[in-house]
Design an enzyme around this catalytic site. Structure first.
Site, PDB file in Angstrom:
ATOM      1  N   HIS A  99      46.244  14.102  18.107  1.00  0.00           N
ATOM      2  CA  HIS A  99      46.224  14.370  16.663  1.00  0.00           C
ATOM      3  C   HIS A  99      46.926  13.298  15.833  1.00  0.00           C
ATOM      4  O   HIS A  99      46.845  13.328  14.612  1.00  0.00           O
ATOM      5  CB  HIS A  99      46.789  15.771  16.362  1.00  0.00           C
ATOM      6  CG  HIS A  99      46.057  16.466  15.246  1.00  0.00           C
ATOM      7  ND1 HIS A  99      46.154  17.831  15.024  1.00  0.00           N
ATOM      8  CD2 HIS A  99      45.222  15.998  14.281  1.00  0.00           C
ATOM      9  CE1 HIS A  99      45.406  18.166  13.974  1.00  0.00           C
ATOM     10  NE2 HIS A  99      44.829  17.069  13.511  1.00  0.00           N
ATOM     11  N   ASP A 122      45.455  24.375  13.251  1.00  0.00           N
ATOM     12  CA  ASP A 122      46.307  23.908  14.340  1.00  0.00           C
ATOM     13  C   ASP A 122      47.350  24.986  14.639  1.00  0.00           C
ATOM     14  O   ASP A 122      47.771  25.711  13.741  1.00  0.00           O
ATOM     15  CB  ASP A 122      47.022  22.616  13.862  1.00  0.00           C
ATOM     16  CG  ASP A 122      47.595  21.749  14.971  1.00  0.00           C
ATOM     17  OD1 ASP A 122      48.084  22.318  15.977  1.00  0.00           O
ATOM     18  OD2 ASP A 122      47.592  20.518  14.818  1.00  0.00           O
ATOM     19  N   HIS A 124      50.197  23.995  15.427  1.00  0.00           N
ATOM     20  CA  HIS A 124      51.395  23.244  15.027  1.00  0.00           C
ATOM     21  C   HIS A 124      51.200  22.617  13.655  1.00  0.00           C
ATOM     22  O   HIS A 124      50.075  22.282  13.274  1.00  0.00           O
ATOM     23  CB  HIS A 124      51.678  22.135  16.048  1.00  0.00           C
ATOM     24  CG  HIS A 124      51.659  22.604  17.474  1.00  0.00           C
ATOM     25  ND1 HIS A 124      50.510  22.628  18.239  1.00  0.00           N
ATOM     26  CD2 HIS A 124      52.651  23.098  18.254  1.00  0.00           C
ATOM     27  CE1 HIS A 124      50.789  23.112  19.440  1.00  0.00           C
ATOM     28  NE2 HIS A 124      52.090  23.403  19.479  1.00  0.00           N
ATOM     29  N   ASP A 126      52.565  19.675  12.668  1.00  0.00           N
ATOM     30  CA  ASP A 126      52.483  18.204  12.799  1.00  0.00           C
ATOM     31  C   ASP A 126      53.056  17.488  11.578  1.00  0.00           C
ATOM     32  O   ASP A 126      52.524  16.463  11.146  1.00  0.00           O
ATOM     33  CB  ASP A 126      51.023  17.758  13.022  1.00  0.00           C
ATOM     34  CG  ASP A 126      50.440  18.292  14.326  1.00  0.00           C
ATOM     35  OD1 ASP A 126      51.201  18.841  15.136  1.00  0.00           O
ATOM     36  OD2 ASP A 126      49.220  18.174  14.522  1.00  0.00           O
ATOM     37  N   HIS A 139      52.012  12.498  17.503  1.00  0.00           N
ATOM     38  CA  HIS A 139      50.968  13.490  17.186  1.00  0.00           C
ATOM     39  C   HIS A 139      51.558  14.718  16.494  1.00  0.00           C
ATOM     40  O   HIS A 139      50.803  15.511  15.934  1.00  0.00           O
ATOM     41  CB  HIS A 139      50.136  13.879  18.425  1.00  0.00           C
ATOM     42  CG  HIS A 139      50.820  14.779  19.413  1.00  0.00           C
ATOM     43  ND1 HIS A 139      50.125  15.533  20.337  1.00  0.00           N
ATOM     44  CD2 HIS A 139      52.136  15.039  19.640  1.00  0.00           C
ATOM     45  CE1 HIS A 139      50.979  16.218  21.080  1.00  0.00           C
ATOM     46  NE2 HIS A 139      52.193  15.936  20.682  1.00  0.00           N
ATOM     47  N   ASP A 230      42.527  20.923  15.358  1.00  0.00           N
ATOM     48  CA  ASP A 230      43.115  20.768  16.689  1.00  0.00           C
ATOM     49  C   ASP A 230      42.622  21.931  17.542  1.00  0.00           C
ATOM     50  O   ASP A 230      42.800  23.095  17.160  1.00  0.00           O
ATOM     51  CB  ASP A 230      44.647  20.786  16.561  1.00  0.00           C
ATOM     52  CG  ASP A 230      45.366  20.481  17.870  1.00  0.00           C
ATOM     53  OD1 ASP A 230      44.873  20.892  18.940  1.00  0.00           O
ATOM     54  OD2 ASP A 230      46.439  19.856  17.811  1.00  0.00           O
ATOM     55  N   ASP A 232      43.789  23.318  19.925  1.00  0.00           N
ATOM     56  CA  ASP A 232      44.832  24.276  20.342  1.00  0.00           C
ATOM     57  C   ASP A 232      45.085  25.365  19.296  1.00  0.00           C
ATOM     58  O   ASP A 232      45.890  26.272  19.525  1.00  0.00           O
ATOM     59  CB  ASP A 232      46.127  23.567  20.781  1.00  0.00           C
ATOM     60  CG  ASP A 232      46.996  23.049  19.625  1.00  0.00           C
ATOM     61  OD1 ASP A 232      46.838  23.476  18.462  1.00  0.00           O
ATOM     62  OD2 ASP A 232      47.864  22.199  19.915  1.00  0.00           O
ATOM     63  N   GLU A 275      42.464  16.740  20.527  1.00  0.00           N
ATOM     64  CA  GLU A 275      43.335  17.335  21.548  1.00  0.00           C
ATOM     65  C   GLU A 275      42.595  18.086  22.660  1.00  0.00           C
ATOM     66  O   GLU A 275      43.181  18.919  23.347  1.00  0.00           O
ATOM     67  CB  GLU A 275      44.424  18.239  20.914  1.00  0.00           C
ATOM     68  CG  GLU A 275      45.385  17.492  19.982  1.00  0.00           C
ATOM     69  CD  GLU A 275      46.443  16.617  20.672  1.00  0.00           C
ATOM     70  OE1 GLU A 275      46.490  16.604  21.928  1.00  0.00           O
ATOM     71  OE2 GLU A 275      47.220  15.944  19.947  1.00  0.00           O
TER      72      GLU A 275
END
Length: 327
Positions: A99, A122, A124, A126, A139, A230, A232, A275
């Protein structure tokens, strides 16, 4: 509204984090049938292949940030390629890679569309700076490079002198957060960034989340959307082949509804899908499921609907036509 054409650009790059394998993301997403799926949506699809990133011999860590010059150089290269593709009138699909690549992707898009807004899907945020990041991995710092409000909080990192922040915090919305570092939460709160954690999605439902997201970004004026997705963000049961999985993620239906609604605005101008790491799948099935999910997200962003394609049949066949069939 359909875009005139789609450009697909692979970015096989992994140095924004420390686990190998994510550089093979573009290949497995293509192998899962991406180009064919997009062609079925009646777009001209231009596959620009994969960028090749230079290997730097010497790239000392900066503070505790690994590979700063490698990541900076790769993103500069990517931003030029994205800017060219968007400038040529394509809707861009960038396949990562990790990312950290969003730094170059969103920056290149912003060169062509300075008024863009960003939807970041995401687990996260980031948005660490080198001073708040627990790991140092870039990332997890991508958004911090973009935000004008963090300009004085970001040190001069070698490799990034080309990069100037371009995004206002009000032009960003996060969806799917469930693993946010203390420094990041401080940034989200202090800058008043609109975000929807998984708990918010539980509370409001995905339909309301998308309604508020698009209203927040587009109420003042219609503008180009950059979607940075992302894999994830999905629950690890659906997307196991990724580097930083977190339990309790998006369901299949929630994760597809997001890009569908973005498509329905007619304003998607570029997107990242990042990712996917085939090395981390426990089995071939795990890798293929993750890559197939990536293809579904991209296709949904570009107009694939869950009812199937409807261009083919204009009217209900008449029973009178069955005489021919019986013969």
């Amino acid at each position: 509204m359909k875009a005139h054409s789609v450009a697909v650009l692979g970015a096989p790059f992994s140095k924004g984090q420390k686990r190998r394998g994510v550089e093979h993301g573009p290949k497995v997403i293509r192998d899962a049938g991406l180009i064919e799926r997009l062609s079925n949506l009646d777009y001209p699809v231009h596959d620009f292949g994969d960028l090749s990133f230079p290997r730097l011999e010497k790239d000392e860590p900066f503070m505790h940030v690994p590979f700063p010059r490698t990541v900076g150089t790769a993103n500069k290269l990517l931003s030029g390629a994205v800017s060219s593709a968007v400038g040529a009138g394509h809707t861009l699909v960038m396949l990562g890679g990790d990312h950290s690549l969003a730094i170059g992707s969103v920056a290149g898009h912003a060169q062509q569309c300075p008024d863009l807004c960003l939807i970041w899907v995401d687990a996260h945020a980031d948005v660490n700076t080198p001073l708040t990041s627990p790991s140092g991995n870039l990332h997890g710092q991508s958004v911090a490079f973009m935000l004008k409000e963090l300009q004085d909080k970001m040190p001069d990192i070698p490799g990034f002198s080309w990069m100037k922040p371009f995004l206002s915090s009000r032009d960003l919305v996060y969806i799917g957060l469930r693993d946010v570092d203390p420094g990041e939460l401080c940034i989200l709160k202090n800058l008043g960034i609109q975000y929807f954690s998984m708990r918010d999605i539980d509370r409001l439902g995905i339909q309301r989340v998308m309604e508020v997201t698009l209203d927040h970004l587009l109420a003042r004026k219609q503008r180009p959307i950059h979607l940075s997705f992302d894999i994830d963000a999905f629950d690890p049961s659906l997307a196991p082949a990724t580097g930083t999985p977190v339990n309790g993620g998006l369901t299949y239906r929630e994760g597809i509804y997001i890009p569908e609604e973005i498509h329905n605005t007619g304003l998607l101008s570029a997107m990242d899908l990042v990712e996917v790491n085939p090395v981390l799948g426990a089995s071939r099935e795990a890798v293929e499921a993750t890559a197939a999910l990536a293809v579904d997200v991209i296709a949904s962003s570009l107009g694939q609907t869950r009812l199937g394609a409807h261009a083919t049949l204009e009217e209900i066949p008449s029973a009178k036509d069955t005489e021919q069939l019986r013969l």
